[in-house]
Design a protein around this motif. Structure first.
Motif, PDB file in Angstrom:
ATOM      1  N   ASP A 119      -0.840  -5.475   9.962  1.00  0.00           N
ATOM      2  CA  ASP A 119      -0.212  -4.198  10.301  1.00  0.00           C
ATOM      3  C   ASP A 119       0.994  -4.450  11.202  1.00  0.00           C
ATOM      4  OD1 ASP A 119      -1.453  -4.943  12.634  1.00  0.00           O
ATOM      5  OD2 ASP A 119      -2.567  -3.058  12.918  1.00  0.00           O
ATOM      6  N   ILE A 120       1.634  -5.593  11.017  1.00  0.00           N
ATOM      7  CA  ILE A 120       2.787  -5.950  11.824  1.00  0.00           C
ATOM      8  C   ILE A 120       3.860  -4.860  11.724  1.00  0.00           C
ATOM      9  CG2 ILE A 120       3.866  -7.290   9.967  1.00  0.00           C
ATOM     10  CD1 ILE A 120       4.861  -9.248  12.096  1.00  0.00           C
ATOM     11  N   PHE A 121       4.414  -4.491  12.860  1.00  0.00           N
ATOM     12  CA  PHE A 121       5.402  -3.412  12.947  1.00  0.00           C
ATOM     13  C   PHE A 121       6.652  -4.014  13.581  1.00  0.00           C
ATOM     14  CE2 PHE A 121       6.280   1.039  14.947  1.00  0.00           C
ATOM     15  CZ  PHE A 121       7.267   1.272  14.007  1.00  0.00           C
ATOM     16  N   ILE A 122       7.683  -4.172  12.787  1.00  0.00           N
ATOM     17  CA  ILE A 122       8.894  -4.860  13.237  1.00  0.00           C
ATOM     18  C   ILE A 122       9.962  -3.840  13.575  1.00  0.00           C
ATOM     19  CG2 ILE A 122      10.717  -6.461  12.541  1.00  0.00           C
ATOM     20  CD1 ILE A 122       8.646  -7.919  10.839  1.00  0.00           C
ATOM     21  N   THR A 123      10.349  -3.816  14.833  1.00  0.00           N
ATOM     22  CA  THR A 123      11.349  -2.872  15.331  1.00  0.00           C
ATOM     23  C   THR A 123      12.377  -3.650  16.154  1.00  0.00           C
ATOM     24  OG1 THR A 123      10.061  -2.411  17.328  1.00  0.00           O
ATOM     25  CG2 THR A 123       9.642  -1.001  15.414  1.00  0.00           C
ATOM     26  N   PRO A 124      13.508  -3.027  16.479  1.00  0.00           N
ATOM     27  CA  PRO A 124      14.522  -3.737  17.275  1.00  0.00           C
ATOM     28  C   PRO A 124      13.929  -4.325  18.558  1.00  0.00           C
ATOM     29  CG  PRO A 124      15.478  -1.763  16.348  1.00  0.00           C
ATOM     30  CD  PRO A 124      14.011  -1.715  16.007  1.00  0.00           C
ATOM     31  N   GLY A 125      14.271  -5.574  18.812  1.00  0.00           N
ATOM     32  CA  GLY A 125      13.683  -6.329  19.909  1.00  0.00           C
ATOM     33  C   GLY A 125      12.769  -7.431  19.427  1.00  0.00           C
TER      34      GLY A 125
ATOM     35  N   GLY B 159       0.810  -1.208   0.000  1.00  0.00           N
ATOM     36  CA  GLY B 159       0.000   0.000   0.000  1.00  0.00           C
ATOM     37  C   GLY B 159       0.843   1.258   0.000  1.00  0.00           C
ATOM     38  N   ALA B 160       0.207   2.380  -0.322  1.00  0.00           N
ATOM     39  CA  ALA B 160       0.920   3.653  -0.331  1.00  0.00           C
ATOM     40  C   ALA B 160       1.393   4.041   1.062  1.00  0.00           C
ATOM     41  CB  ALA B 160       0.020   4.752  -0.901  1.00  0.00           C
ATOM     42  N   GLY B 161       0.815   3.420   2.088  1.00  0.00           N
ATOM     43  CA  GLY B 161       1.247   3.703   3.447  1.00  0.00           C
ATOM     44  C   GLY B 161       2.705   3.379   3.694  1.00  0.00           C
TER      45      GLY B 161
ATOM     46  N   HIS C 285       3.800   4.714  16.981  1.00  0.00           N
ATOM     47  CA  HIS C 285       3.462   4.787  15.559  1.00  0.00           C
ATOM     48  C   HIS C 285       2.385   3.770  15.206  1.00  0.00           C
ATOM     49  CE1 HIS C 285       3.841   5.267  11.251  1.00  0.00           C
ATOM     50  NE2 HIS C 285       4.131   3.978  11.110  1.00  0.00           N
ATOM     51  N   LYS C 286       1.404   4.188  14.425  1.00  0.00           N
ATOM     52  CA  LYS C 286       0.347   3.319  13.937  1.00  0.00           C
ATOM     53  C   LYS C 286       0.717   2.832  12.541  1.00  0.00           C
ATOM     54  CE  LYS C 286      -3.681   1.333  13.321  1.00  0.00           C
ATOM     55  NZ  LYS C 286      -3.962   0.001  13.901  1.00  0.00           N
ATOM     56  N   MET C 287       0.940   1.543  12.427  1.00  0.00           N
ATOM     57  CA  MET C 287       1.358   0.962  11.151  1.00  0.00           C
ATOM     58  C   MET C 287       0.176   0.832  10.207  1.00  0.00           C
ATOM     59  SD  MET C 287       4.273  -0.047   9.954  1.00  0.00           S
ATOM     60  CE  MET C 287       5.011  -1.050   8.651  1.00  0.00           C
ATOM     61  N   HIS C 288       0.408   1.067   8.910  1.00  0.00           N
ATOM     62  CA  HIS C 288      -0.633   0.865   7.912  1.00  0.00           C
ATOM     63  C   HIS C 288      -0.891  -0.625   7.731  1.00  0.00           C
ATOM     64  CE1 HIS C 288       3.228   0.525   5.863  1.00  0.00           C
ATOM     65  NE2 HIS C 288       2.637  -0.246   4.982  1.00  0.00           N
ATOM     66  N   ALA C 289      -2.092  -0.970   7.335  1.00  0.00           N
ATOM     67  CA  ALA C 289      -2.453  -2.374   7.111  1.00  0.00           C
ATOM     68  C   ALA C 289      -2.418  -2.684   5.616  1.00  0.00           C
ATOM     69  CB  ALA C 289      -3.835  -2.674   7.673  1.00  0.00           C
ATOM     70  N   GLU C 290      -1.993  -3.896   5.288  1.00  0.00           N
ATOM     71  CA  GLU C 290      -1.941  -4.347   3.905  1.00  0.00           C
ATOM     72  C   GLU C 290      -2.490  -5.774   3.835  1.00  0.00           C
ATOM     73  OE1 GLU C 290       2.091  -2.094   2.364  1.00  0.00           O
ATOM     74  OE2 GLU C 290       2.268  -3.670   3.871  1.00  0.00           O
ATOM     75  N   TRP C 291      -3.139  -6.094   2.712  1.00  0.00           N
ATOM     76  CA  TRP C 291      -3.751  -7.404   2.557  1.00  0.00           C
ATOM     77  C   TRP C 291      -2.726  -8.391   2.026  1.00  0.00           C
ATOM     78  CZ3 TRP C 291      -4.441 -11.051  -1.203  1.00  0.00           C
ATOM     79  CH2 TRP C 291      -5.394 -12.047  -0.944  1.00  0.00           C
ATOM     80  N   GLY C 292      -2.712  -9.587   2.638  1.00  0.00           N
ATOM     81  CA  GLY C 292      -1.773 -10.598   2.188  1.00  0.00           C
ATOM     82  C   GLY C 292      -2.359 -11.989   2.223  1.00  0.00           C
ATOM     83  N   HIS C 293      -1.661 -12.915   1.561  1.00  0.00           N
ATOM     84  CA  HIS C 293      -2.112 -14.303   1.484  1.00  0.00           C
ATOM     85  C   HIS C 293      -0.907 -15.225   1.438  1.00  0.00           C
ATOM     86  CE1 HIS C 293      -3.631 -17.856  -1.050  1.00  0.00           C
ATOM     87  NE2 HIS C 293      -4.180 -17.976   0.129  1.00  0.00           N
TER      88      HIS C 293
END
Length: 368
Positions: free
Chosen positions: A298-304, A227-229, A242-250
Motif C-alpha cells: 500500500d505504498i503511497f508515493i507523494t512529494p518528498g 486493483g480497482a482502488g 489518505h489511506k492507500m489501497h493495497a495490491e498484491w505483487g511479486h
C-alpha cells in the motif's frame, strides 16, 4: 538522479495542489492504432519534446532496463440477477452489477456491488446457466461473495460472461465490447489477477519490444495485480491522511538480480507504469538495492519521497487530484509536473487509460 533513502518527514500538501482543469474531449475512449502510434511526451527538468511511442528508443541507452508489469486483466465486470429464497417467482428479483476486486484466500471474493443495499446475506446472483454466486455479507463498502465454481471451470465461465472492467471515466461514455478484450490487455500479460490494466504498457507491441532488446536495453518482468482502488478518489484535503489501497505483487529473485546488476553497471532503471514503479520501490531495501519480494503493498508515493531504484518513468496522463498525480509529482517536482500537464493539455494529448504516454526523466543528465 541521486538515489537516497526515504526521508523521515514530508512537507504538508493539500489535495488542491494536484488539481487541474482538463477538457472532457481529451479523455480517450479508444486507444490509438497501432499501439506504438500513440504520442509520447518526453520531459526532463529543462526540456519537453513531443514524439511518438515508436520513437522511444531515441531516449533509451544500451545498459538501461525497462521494468514491465506482466499482470493480466480478468473480465471482472459481471451483470446478474438477484433472487431471494422464500419469495414467489418474479418477486425479490433485482439487477446487480459486480466488479471483482480480489479473492480472500478462503474461497470468497471481495467485490464492488451496485446496488449493494439490495443484497442480503444468502441472496443468489445468477450470471449465466453456468455461473452464479452467493452473497456472504459486507466488508465496509465492499461485498463478499462465493461463486459456485472454482479453478479452470470458474475461469472458463467468467470468460464467457464477464466484461473488461473499463475505468469509470470510459464506462460512463460507452460500454465495454469485444475489442476491449484485446485493447485493454498488454501483449506480455501473463498472470491473471488485475481488475485494471497497467496502461502505460498498452503502448507496446512485440516489434517495439524486440527493437528495444536489440539495442541492449534489458527487459525485466514483475507482477502487480492492479486493483480497482486505483480509481478511488482521494477524499481528504490533507493528503497525508489518505489511506492507500493495497495490491498484491511479486518481484522474483531473477528480477531483483537483473535490476541490481543494471544499477551496479551504471544503467538506468525505468519502470513502465506507476504499478511497476510502486512495486520495485516496495521491494527496495536500500539505495540501489532490491530483494525478492511478495505480498500486499500500500505504498503511497507523494512529494518528498526519495526513490531507491527508479531513474525514470513511462506513464500515461493521470486524473486530477489522484494518487498517481501525486506520484509523478514526487518524481519530477510539483511545479514541473504542472508545466508538463499544461503543455500536454495545450498540445491536445489524449488522457487516461487509453490515452497517450509520457517519459519522465528527472535527472538533467537525461537531456538529449
Amino acid at each position: 538522479m541521486t538515489r537516497a533513502g526515504k526521508p523521515p518527514t514530508r512537507a504538508a500538501m493539500k489535495l488542491s495542489d494536484f488539481d487541474f482543469d482538463l477538457p472532457d474531449d481529451l479523455i480517450a475512449t479508444r486507444p490509438a492504432r497501432p499501439r506504438t502510434s500513440s504520442r509520447l511526451l518526453v520531459a526532463t527538468p529543462d526540456r519537453i519534446t513531443d514524439a511518438q511511442v515508436s520513437d522511444l528508443t531515441r531516449w533509451l541507452r544500451p545498459g538501461d532496463r525497462l521494468v514491465l508489469n506482466d499482470t493480466k486483466v480478468i473480465p471482472g465486470r459481471l451483470f446478474g440477477t438477484r433472487s431471494r429464497a422464500g419469495q414467489a417467482p418474479g418477486e425479490g428479483v433485482a439487477r446487480i452489477e459486480l466488479t471483482l476486486l480480489s479473492p480472500d484466500g478462503a474461497g470468497q471474493w471481495h467485490v464492488m456491488a451496485k446496488p449493494l443495499r439490495k443484497l442480503r446475506e444468502g441472496d443468489e446472483i445468477v450470471f449465466s446457466d453456468d455461473l452464479s454466486a452467493r452473497f456472504m455479507g459486507r466488508d465496509d463498502d465492499q461485498a463478499l461473495i462465493r461463486f459456485n465454481l472454482e479453478g479452470d471451470a470458474f475461469d472458463t465461465a467468467l470468460a464467457a460472461v464477464g466484461n473488461m472492467p473499463l475505468p469509470p471515466y470510459i464506462a460512463a461514455k460507452r460500454a465495454a465490447d469485444a475489442q476491449d478484450n484485446e485493447d485493454y490487455q498488454t501483449v506480455f500479460a501473463r498472470y491473471s489477477g488485475a481488475v485494471a490494466a497497467p496502461t502505460a504498457s498498452l503502448h507496446f507491441d512485440t516489434a517495439l519490444l524486440d527493437r528495444i532488446a536489440a539495442m541492449g536495453v534489458g527487459l525485466t518482468h514483475v507482477t502487480l495485480h492492479v486493483g480497482a482502488g486505483t480509481f478511488l478518489p482521494v477524499k481528504v484535503d490533507d493528503i497525508a491522511q489518505h489511506k492507500m489501497h493495497a495490491e498484491w505483487g511479486h518481484v522474483s529473485a531473477t528480477a531483483a538480480d537483473q535490476i541490481e546488476a543494471t544499477i551496479a553497471a551504471g544503467g538506468r532503471v525505468i519502470p513502465v507504469g506507476t504499478t511497476a514503479l510502486r512495486l520495485i520501490e516496495s521491494a527496495a531495501t536500500a539505495p540501489g538495492r532490491i530483494a525478492p519480494w511478495q505480498g500486499d503493498t500500500d505504498i503511497f508515493i507523494t512529494p518528498g519521497f526519495r526513490f531507491n531504484i527508479t531513474d525514470g518513468l513511462m506513464t500515461n496522463f493521470h486524473l486530477p487530484k489522484s494518487t498517481l498525480m501525486m506520484l509523478v509529482s514526487a518524481l519530477m517536482g510539483t511545479d514541473r509536473m504542472r508545466a508538463i500537464y499544461d503543455h500536454a493539455i495545450a498540445g491536445r494529448y489524449r488522457f487516461f487509460s487509453y490515452g497517450d504516454s509520457s517519459l519522465l526523466l528527472p535527472d538533467k543528465r537525461n537531456e538529449a
